[in-house]
Design a protein around this motif. Structure first.
Motif, PDB file in Angstrom:
ATOM      1  N   LEU A  30       0.837  -1.201   0.000  1.00  0.00           N
ATOM      2  CA  LEU A  30       0.000   0.000   0.000  1.00  0.00           C
ATOM      3  C   LEU A  30       0.872   1.251   0.000  1.00  0.00           C
ATOM      4  O   LEU A  30       0.565   2.222  -0.692  1.00  0.00           O
ATOM      5  CB  LEU A  30      -0.958   0.012   1.198  1.00  0.00           C
ATOM      6  N   ALA A  31       1.942   1.239   0.757  1.00  0.00           N
ATOM      7  CA  ALA A  31       2.856   2.383   0.761  1.00  0.00           C
ATOM      8  C   ALA A  31       3.383   2.641  -0.643  1.00  0.00           C
ATOM      9  O   ALA A  31       3.488   3.796  -1.079  1.00  0.00           O
ATOM     10  CB  ALA A  31       3.995   2.144   1.739  1.00  0.00           C
ATOM     11  N   GLU A  32       3.686   1.589  -1.365  1.00  0.00           N
ATOM     12  CA  GLU A  32       4.177   1.721  -2.741  1.00  0.00           C
ATOM     13  C   GLU A  32       3.099   2.329  -3.642  1.00  0.00           C
ATOM     14  O   GLU A  32       3.390   3.210  -4.455  1.00  0.00           O
ATOM     15  CB  GLU A  32       4.613   0.350  -3.269  1.00  0.00           C
ATOM     16  N   VAL A  33       1.865   1.876  -3.493  1.00  0.00           N
ATOM     17  CA  VAL A  33       0.755   2.408  -4.290  1.00  0.00           C
ATOM     18  C   VAL A  33       0.578   3.901  -4.018  1.00  0.00           C
ATOM     19  O   VAL A  33       0.452   4.707  -4.950  1.00  0.00           O
ATOM     20  CB  VAL A  33      -0.557   1.629  -3.997  1.00  0.00           C
ATOM     21  N   ILE A  34       0.557   4.294  -2.761  1.00  0.00           N
ATOM     22  CA  ILE A  34       0.378   5.705  -2.399  1.00  0.00           C
ATOM     23  C   ILE A  34       1.553   6.533  -2.907  1.00  0.00           C
ATOM     24  O   ILE A  34       1.374   7.611  -3.472  1.00  0.00           O
ATOM     25  CB  ILE A  34       0.192   5.856  -0.873  1.00  0.00           C
ATOM     26  N   HIS A  35       2.738   6.022  -2.717  1.00  0.00           N
ATOM     27  CA  HIS A  35       3.943   6.717  -3.194  1.00  0.00           C
ATOM     28  C   HIS A  35       3.865   6.942  -4.705  1.00  0.00           C
ATOM     29  O   HIS A  35       4.104   8.052  -5.187  1.00  0.00           O
ATOM     30  CB  HIS A  35       5.182   5.897  -2.832  1.00  0.00           C
ATOM     31  N   ASN A  36       3.513   5.915  -5.454  1.00  0.00           N
ATOM     32  CA  ASN A  36       3.447   6.029  -6.909  1.00  0.00           C
ATOM     33  C   ASN A  36       2.288   6.907  -7.380  1.00  0.00           C
ATOM     34  O   ASN A  36       2.431   7.662  -8.335  1.00  0.00           O
ATOM     35  CB  ASN A  36       3.356   4.647  -7.549  1.00  0.00           C
ATOM     36  N   ALA A  37       1.149   6.816  -6.704  1.00  0.00           N
ATOM     37  CA  ALA A  37      -0.030   7.563  -7.135  1.00  0.00           C
ATOM     38  C   ALA A  37       0.021   9.039  -6.741  1.00  0.00           C
ATOM     39  O   ALA A  37      -0.444   9.899  -7.486  1.00  0.00           O
ATOM     40  CB  ALA A  37      -1.290   6.926  -6.556  1.00  0.00           C
ATOM     41  N   ARG A  38       0.589   9.320  -5.577  1.00  0.00           N
ATOM     42  CA  ARG A  38       0.552  10.695  -5.061  1.00  0.00           C
ATOM     43  C   ARG A  38       1.919  11.332  -4.887  1.00  0.00           C
ATOM     44  O   ARG A  38       2.006  12.495  -4.504  1.00  0.00           O
ATOM     45  CB  ARG A  38      -0.191  10.727  -3.734  1.00  0.00           C
ATOM     46  N   GLY A  39       2.965  10.563  -5.099  1.00  0.00           N
ATOM     47  CA  GLY A  39       4.301  11.109  -4.975  1.00  0.00           C
ATOM     48  C   GLY A  39       4.728  11.401  -3.547  1.00  0.00           C
ATOM     49  O   GLY A  39       5.675  12.151  -3.319  1.00  0.00           O
ATOM     50  N   VAL A  40       4.038  10.815  -2.590  1.00  0.00           N
ATOM     51  CA  VAL A  40       4.368  11.020  -1.183  1.00  0.00           C
ATOM     52  C   VAL A  40       5.583  10.167  -0.834  1.00  0.00           C
ATOM     53  O   VAL A  40       5.607   8.971  -1.141  1.00  0.00           O
ATOM     54  CB  VAL A  40       3.171  10.618  -0.278  1.00  0.00           C
ATOM     55  N   LYS A  51       7.773   7.636   0.946  1.00  0.00           N
ATOM     56  CA  LYS A  51       7.306   6.473   1.705  1.00  0.00           C
ATOM     57  C   LYS A  51       7.406   6.669   3.207  1.00  0.00           C
ATOM     58  O   LYS A  51       6.541   6.208   3.946  1.00  0.00           O
ATOM     59  CB  LYS A  51       8.053   5.218   1.271  1.00  0.00           C
ATOM     60  N   GLU A  52       8.426   7.370   3.678  1.00  0.00           N
ATOM     61  CA  GLU A  52       8.593   7.559   5.114  1.00  0.00           C
ATOM     62  C   GLU A  52       7.557   8.512   5.714  1.00  0.00           C
ATOM     63  O   GLU A  52       7.428   8.611   6.928  1.00  0.00           O
ATOM     64  CB  GLU A  52      10.011   8.040   5.445  1.00  0.00           C
ATOM     65  N   GLN A  53       6.773   9.182   4.880  1.00  0.00           N
ATOM     66  CA  GLN A  53       5.733  10.092   5.368  1.00  0.00           C
ATOM     67  C   GLN A  53       4.334   9.480   5.306  1.00  0.00           C
ATOM     68  O   GLN A  53       3.367  10.124   5.697  1.00  0.00           O
ATOM     69  CB  GLN A  53       5.747  11.390   4.564  1.00  0.00           C
ATOM     70  N   ILE A  54       4.207   8.273   4.834  1.00  0.00           N
ATOM     71  CA  ILE A  54       2.885   7.673   4.626  1.00  0.00           C
ATOM     72  C   ILE A  54       2.295   7.102   5.910  1.00  0.00           C
ATOM     73  O   ILE A  54       1.128   7.333   6.208  1.00  0.00           O
ATOM     74  CB  ILE A  54       2.940   6.608   3.509  1.00  0.00           C
ATOM     75  N   ALA A  55       3.084   6.386   6.679  1.00  0.00           N
ATOM     76  CA  ALA A  55       2.557   5.781   7.907  1.00  0.00           C
ATOM     77  C   ALA A  55       2.068   6.863   8.867  1.00  0.00           C
ATOM     78  O   ALA A  55       2.716   7.885   9.056  1.00  0.00           O
ATOM     79  CB  ALA A  55       3.623   4.918   8.581  1.00  0.00           C
ATOM     80  N   CYS A  56       0.918   6.632   9.462  1.00  0.00           N
ATOM     81  CA  CYS A  56       0.309   7.572  10.400  1.00  0.00           C
ATOM     82  C   CYS A  56       0.263   6.936  11.791  1.00  0.00           C
ATOM     83  O   CYS A  56      -0.002   5.740  11.916  1.00  0.00           O
ATOM     84  CB  CYS A  56      -1.101   7.913   9.918  1.00  0.00           C
ATOM     85  N   ARG A  57       0.507   7.724  12.821  1.00  0.00           N
ATOM     86  CA  ARG A  57       0.437   7.232  14.199  1.00  0.00           C
ATOM     87  C   ARG A  57      -0.936   7.485  14.816  1.00  0.00           C
ATOM     88  O   ARG A  57      -1.208   7.037  15.917  1.00  0.00           O
ATOM     89  CB  ARG A  57       1.526   7.885  15.044  1.00  0.00           C
ATOM     90  N   GLY A  58      -1.770   8.231  14.142  1.00  0.00           N
ATOM     91  CA  GLY A  58      -3.094   8.567  14.658  1.00  0.00           C
ATOM     92  C   GLY A  58      -3.252  10.073  14.775  1.00  0.00           C
ATOM     93  O   GLY A  58      -2.278  10.806  14.960  1.00  0.00           O
ATOM     94  N   CYS A  59      -4.452  10.516  14.675  1.00  0.00           N
ATOM     95  CA  CYS A  59      -4.783  11.937  14.668  1.00  0.00           C
ATOM     96  C   CYS A  59      -4.230  12.668  15.896  1.00  0.00           C
ATOM     97  O   CYS A  59      -3.535  13.673  15.770  1.00  0.00           O
ATOM     98  CB  CYS A  59      -6.306  12.062  14.626  1.00  0.00           C
TER      99      CYS A  59
END
Length: 143
Positions: free
Chosen positions: A29-39, A41-49
């Motif tokens: 999923l990180a790869e998909v988000i990275h490729n689709a949105r250019g984010v 990878k180290e910024q994709i994981a969330c710890r919670g709001c």
């Protein structure tokens, strides 16, 4: 249970069930988000709001709902005298894919059955069913 309580956003989203929460994010999923949105990878994981102050790659300016809850001194929006308010309005143009459209439902259920029971019995169930099929009340969920 205490860890999960801290991972319920003021708006009623169950961060601990989110696909991008650090405990759930897969490399795929990180790869998909990275490729689709250019984010990165180290910024994709969330710890919670609450743990990130409402900031994440998709909310670079922070979450107005979290700031409002802090300002009003409520843990959950459902505890606010102004509930429901426009901060909780669904996103009609993306209703078929964004879980944010179930916030008010979650907050109402939390208010009715309590946060601990909601976490144990219902958190995630509505999200899953919301996107895949009509919700069917399961054992222990009927009121």
């Amino acid at each position: 249970m205490e860890d999960k309580k801290s991972l319920v956003a003021p708006c009623g989203l169950d961060c601990f069930n989110c696909d991008i929460h650090e405990s759930n994010l897969t490399a795929e999923l990180a790869e998909v988000i990275h490729n689709a949105r250019g984010v990165p990878k180290e910024q994709i994981a969330c710890r919670g709001c609450r743990q990130q102050g409402g900031r994440h790659y998709h909310l670079p300016d922070g979450c107005a709902t979290l700031e409002c809850a802090k300002a009003k001194g409520v843990e959950l929006c459902g505890d606010c005298a102004d509930f429901p308010c426009p901060y909780l309005a669904p996103l009609a143009d993306q209703a078929g894919r964004l879980v944010h459209n179930i916030k008010v439902y979650n907050l109402c259920r939390i208010g009715k059955i309590g946060l601990e029971r909601w976490i144990a019995e219902e958190a995630g169930a509505m999200r899953h069913n919301y996107f895949t099929r009509p919700f069917v009340m399961g054992k222990g969920q009927a009121e």
